[in-house]
Design a protein around this motif. Structure first.
Motif, mmCIF file in Angstrom:
data_model
loop_
_atom_site.group_PDB
_atom_site.id
_atom_site.type_symbol
_atom_site.label_atom_id
_atom_site.label_comp_id
_atom_site.label_asym_id
_atom_site.label_seq_id
_atom_site.Cartn_x
_atom_site.Cartn_y
_atom_site.Cartn_z
ATOM 1 N N THR A 33 0.815 -1.136 0.081
ATOM 2 C CA THR A 33 0.025 0.083 0.020
ATOM 3 C C THR A 33 0.739 1.299 -0.097
ATOM 4 O O THR A 33 0.302 2.423 -0.486
ATOM 5 C CB THR A 33 -1.043 -0.058 1.175
ATOM 6 N N GLY A 34 1.987 1.097 0.365
ATOM 7 C CA GLY A 34 2.918 2.506 0.694
ATOM 8 C C GLY A 34 4.067 2.681 -0.417
ATOM 9 O O GLY A 34 4.876 3.335 -0.371
ATOM 10 N N GLU A 35 3.957 1.747 -1.486
ATOM 11 C CA GLU A 35 5.044 1.364 -2.465
ATOM 12 C C GLU A 35 4.321 1.593 -3.933
ATOM 13 O O GLU A 35 3.334 1.041 -3.953
ATOM 14 C CB GLU A 35 5.801 0.293 -2.419
ATOM 15 N N ASP A 45 7.416 -15.241 -11.375
ATOM 16 C CA ASP A 45 7.175 -16.612 -11.813
ATOM 17 C C ASP A 45 5.961 -17.378 -10.997
ATOM 18 O O ASP A 45 5.696 -18.372 -10.939
ATOM 19 C CB ASP A 45 8.467 -17.770 -11.595
ATOM 20 N N GLY A 46 4.958 -16.311 -10.718
ATOM 21 C CA GLY A 46 3.670 -16.747 -10.084
ATOM 22 C C GLY A 46 2.999 -15.922 -9.098
ATOM 23 O O GLY A 46 1.687 -15.798 -9.292
ATOM 24 N N SER A 47 3.441 -15.265 -8.218
ATOM 25 C CA SER A 47 2.754 -14.543 -7.215
ATOM 26 C C SER A 47 2.433 -13.150 -7.930
ATOM 27 O O SER A 47 3.185 -12.478 -8.729
ATOM 28 C CB SER A 47 3.410 -14.093 -5.915
ATOM 29 N N GLU A 48 1.431 -12.615 -7.688
ATOM 30 C CA GLU A 48 0.868 -11.262 -8.077
ATOM 31 C C GLU A 48 1.308 -10.175 -7.196
ATOM 32 O O GLU A 48 1.097 -10.352 -5.798
ATOM 33 C CB GLU A 48 -0.594 -11.309 -8.661
ATOM 34 N N VAL A 49 1.674 -9.014 -7.654
ATOM 35 C CA VAL A 49 1.972 -7.838 -6.911
ATOM 36 C C VAL A 49 1.251 -6.539 -7.132
ATOM 37 O O VAL A 49 1.122 -6.320 -8.208
ATOM 38 C CB VAL A 49 3.430 -7.616 -6.853
ATOM 39 N N TYR A 50 0.571 -6.108 -6.088
ATOM 40 C CA TYR A 50 -0.091 -4.745 -6.363
ATOM 41 C C TYR A 50 0.599 -3.515 -5.844
ATOM 42 O O TYR A 50 0.410 -3.574 -4.325
ATOM 43 C CB TYR A 50 -1.637 -4.842 -5.946
ATOM 44 N N TYR A 51 1.011 -2.788 -6.587
ATOM 45 C CA TYR A 51 1.688 -1.541 -5.926
ATOM 46 C C TYR A 51 0.659 -0.462 -5.573
ATOM 47 O O TYR A 51 -0.095 -0.075 -6.565
ATOM 48 C CB TYR A 51 3.010 -0.948 -6.934
ATOM 49 N N GLY A 52 0.895 0.143 -4.530
ATOM 50 C CA GLY A 52 0.013 1.391 -4.041
ATOM 51 C C GLY A 52 -1.518 1.064 -4.065
ATOM 52 O O GLY A 52 -2.352 1.739 -4.089
ATOM 53 N N GLN A 53 -1.906 -0.350 -4.199
ATOM 54 C CA GLN A 53 -3.397 -0.756 -3.724
ATOM 55 C C GLN A 53 -3.450 -1.423 -2.503
ATOM 56 O O GLN A 53 -2.717 -2.066 -2.010
ATOM 57 C CB GLN A 53 -3.607 -1.651 -5.003
ATOM 58 N N ARG A 54 -4.667 -1.225 -2.424
ATOM 59 C CA ARG A 54 -5.219 -1.954 -1.155
ATOM 60 C C ARG A 54 -6.184 -3.420 -1.548
ATOM 61 O O ARG A 54 -6.570 -3.457 -2.866
ATOM 62 C CB ARG A 54 -6.170 -1.256 -0.346
ATOM 63 N N ILE A 55 -6.511 -4.374 -0.710
ATOM 64 C CA ILE A 55 -7.484 -5.276 -1.417
ATOM 65 C C ILE A 55 -8.611 -4.594 -1.615
ATOM 66 O O ILE A 55 -9.062 -3.969 -0.928
ATOM 67 C CB ILE A 55 -7.556 -6.339 -0.194
ATOM 68 N N SER A 56 -9.381 -4.839 -2.808
ATOM 69 C CA SER A 56 -10.331 -4.229 -3.181
ATOM 70 C C SER A 56 -11.834 -5.185 -3.038
ATOM 71 O O SER A 56 -11.583 -6.436 -3.193
ATOM 72 C CB SER A 56 -10.325 -3.699 -4.534
#
Length: 319
Positions: free
Chosen positions: A243-245, A257-268
């Protein structure tokens, strides 16, 4: 059996992406100290006896979190038992306030090593402050197991649980990592193929982890989680929310290779809705475990219920 699963009661919630609350939970509390751990959990059952335990290892996990490995004396080892997700009352010599910290290891690991792990974020709260500033290898405390927010394999088999979503905010990962690690651990099996065969007996076909933190450096257990995901790529799916990056993918420290990363986002609400949609034909065998700040929890519960998940299949740690 005093270890029973706790079902939540309905909550009111506002819409929109959640905002982190100034009221933080037990392990992150630096601002508000009301009520104390024993008061917050007085309605929950716990073991009657205290067990002495010695600190045998201290490891810095993040800039603000340390993990402590503890071992009971040999004569107490059989007395210490717990379910994944439970916490400990921690009685520290010369500290008047009783601490409360979630176990971040698993019962299987305890059976192998006779040690258990606590991962504690620094704060000015006396028990956390003692662990960070005073505790050293060889020091002893007394502990007592409590809590009803648990992964009980027998209970989940009876409920027919086949798919599980774990949602963590900050150090809310602590009880959850014990839970989903326990699902993926199989006693007496060191061979991955044997473990996968055992998974069919356990019945869990899918585990989803949604983990929100301010920054990559505060993602507690990232390496441990990713190791599990790589061992179980068809079972464990991970989504991280920093949330802070706002780091572009080219500068990401994450493997691609697999995991999803959401920058500057919260769980929606949309992300949760998409997951529930995938499980639409399987909701009676789907469960969600949540541990995080209060406002985050309230929004998540509202969104899950509006997406069609019944409240008895949503469980949370609420201290």
């Amino acid at each position: 059996n005093w270890r029973i699963q706790r079902f939540l009661k309905p909550f009111n919630s506002k819409t929109g992406d959640y905002k982190m609350s100034e009221q933080q939970n037990l392990e992150t509390s630096q601002v508000i100290e009301k009520p104390n751990h024993l008061e917050r959990t007085s309605h929950l059952e716990r073991q009657k006896s205290k067990i002495p335990a010695e600190i045998v290892s201290i490891v810095s996990q993040t800039p603000t979190i340390k993990s402590f490995l503890l071992r009971p004396p040999p004569s107490y080892i059989p007395e210490f038992t717990f379910l994944p997700g439970q916490w400990l009352d921690v009685f520290i010599p010369n500290v008047s306030i009783v601490g409360g910290f979630s176990l971040t290891s698993t019962p299987y690991q305890y059976n192998l090593t006779n040690t258990f792990e606590l991962s504690i974020k620094y704060s000015t709260h006396p028990p956390a402050k003692w662990f960070h500033e005073s505790a050293k290898i060889g020091d002893s405390v007394e502990v007592r197991v409590g809590g009803e927010f648990v992964w009980d394999e027998k209970k989940e088999q009876e409920d027919g649980t086949e798919s599980v979503m774990f949602i963590a905010g900050g150090v809310g990962i602590n009880p959850l990592i014990s839970m989903f690690t326990s699902i993926l651990e199989v006693e007496n099996n060191t061979n991955v193929d044997n473990m996968k065969n055992q998974m069919k007996k356990v019945g869990v076909r899918k585990i989803r982890l949604l983990y929100s933190a301010k920054s990559f450096s505060e993602l507690l257990f990232y390496n441990r989680i990713e190791k599990l995901r790589k061992e179980w790529p068809q079972v464990l799916e991970c989504k991280y929310f920093l949330t802070g990056e706002n780091v572009p993918p080219s500068q990401s420290p994450f493997a691609s290779d697999g995991s999803e990363v959401y920058y500057g986002q919260r769980i929606s609400q949309k992300i949760l809705g998409d997951i529930i949609m995938k499980e639409r034909e399987n909701l009676e065998k789907f469960k969600c475990f949540i541990c995080g700040p209060p406002i985050m929890r309230d929004d998540l519960i509202c969104w899950l219920k509006s997406a069609g998940l019944v409240e008895k299949r949503i469980l949370l740690e609420k201290w």
